[in-house]
Design a protein around this motif. Structure first.
Motif, short mmCIF file in Angstrom:
data_model
loop_
_atom_site.label_atom_id
_atom_site.label_comp_id
_atom_site.label_asym_id
_atom_site.label_seq_id
_atom_site.Cartn_x
_atom_site.Cartn_y
_atom_site.Cartn_z
N LEU A 38 41.45 43.77 38.94
CA LEU A 38 40.61 42.60 38.81
C LEU A 38 40.25 42.34 37.35
CD1 LEU A 38 38.05 43.03 41.74
CD2 LEU A 38 39.90 41.36 41.59
N PHE A 68 37.46 39.81 34.99
CA PHE A 68 36.17 39.16 35.16
C PHE A 68 35.90 38.18 34.03
CE2 PHE A 68 34.52 41.73 38.61
CZ PHE A 68 35.29 42.87 38.52
N ALA A 73 34.69 37.50 39.51
CA ALA A 73 35.98 38.18 39.55
C ALA A 73 37.13 37.19 39.72
CB ALA A 73 36.00 39.19 40.69
N ILE A 112 36.65 40.93 45.48
CA ILE A 112 36.26 42.27 45.04
C ILE A 112 36.42 43.27 46.16
CG2 ILE A 112 34.39 43.69 44.17
CD1 ILE A 112 33.28 41.26 42.75
N ASN A 133 36.59 48.13 45.34
CA ASN A 133 36.42 48.06 43.89
C ASN A 133 34.98 48.35 43.51
OD1 ASN A 133 39.05 47.09 42.66
ND2 ASN A 133 38.76 45.58 44.29
N LEU A 176 32.11 48.62 40.60
CA LEU A 176 31.86 47.66 39.53
C LEU A 176 30.90 48.21 38.48
CD1 LEU A 176 31.24 44.63 41.89
CD2 LEU A 176 33.40 45.28 40.82
N SER A 223 30.74 50.30 45.45
CA SER A 223 30.76 49.24 46.47
C SER A 223 30.73 49.80 47.88
CB SER A 223 32.02 48.38 46.29
OG SER A 223 31.91 47.60 45.12
N ARG A 241 25.47 42.84 43.36
CA ARG A 241 26.65 41.99 43.54
C ARG A 241 26.42 41.00 44.67
NH1 ARG A 241 31.67 45.23 46.13
NH2 ARG A 241 32.12 43.10 46.77
N ASP A 280 31.95 36.94 45.13
CA ASP A 280 32.70 37.84 44.25
C ASP A 280 32.10 37.84 42.84
OD1 ASP A 280 35.56 36.76 46.02
OD2 ASP A 280 34.66 38.76 46.14
N SER A 309 36.04 46.97 36.73
CA SER A 309 36.07 47.58 38.06
C SER A 309 37.13 48.67 38.10
CB SER A 309 36.38 46.52 39.11
OG SER A 309 37.71 46.05 38.98
#
Length: 129
Positions: A2, A4, A24, A28, A32, A34, A53, A72, A77, A98
């Motif tokens: 990913l 960002f 993202a 996500i 993943n 973060l 996560s 989050r 995302d 991530s």
């Protein structure tokens, strides 16, 4: 991996508050983990706040504990860093990143125990009176 796009950086006075965010490039998901990282000129990039996560556990750099919150938005995302009671040492360019994998934890991500290869452009936070 990913990527960002960070936003929300600004000039803020000591003791003030600021919320920065990143979105993202794709979903996500739960796999993943973060993190928010910070870099100032002449110093290495460092992990500031990270979140697992899978279980929501977090890790914070000692100097930001009890002042910063990471969270989050699953539907959008996006990830946020709420910065309260900021001080001069919080100045820097902030980046999202991530990592995925069964051995990745919030702590291991923040400490960059595995290389992070994808970085965005970051967003500048300047704390100054």
């Amino acid at each position: 991996q990913l990527q960002f796009e960070e936003s929300g950086g600004d000039l803020v006075q000591p003791g003030g508050r600021l919320r920065i965010s990143c979105v993202a490039s794709g979903a996500i998901g739960w796999q993943n983990h973060l993190g928010w990282f910070r870099q100032v000129p002449g110093k290495e990039r460092e992990g500031v706040a990270c979140i697992n996560s899978r279980d929501g556990s977090t890790y914070f750099k000692d100097s930001v504990k009890d002042r910063f919150t990471i969270f989050r938005d699953f539907a959008r995302d996006k990830m946020y860093l709420q910065m309260d009671n900021v001080n001069l040492e919080d100045t820097g360019r902030y980046y999202c990143a991530s990592q995925s994998g069964p051995q990745v934890t919030a702590r291991s991500l923040c400490l960059m125990e595995k290389p992070i290869n994808a970085w965005g452009l970051g967003t500048q936070v300047t704390v100054s009176s």
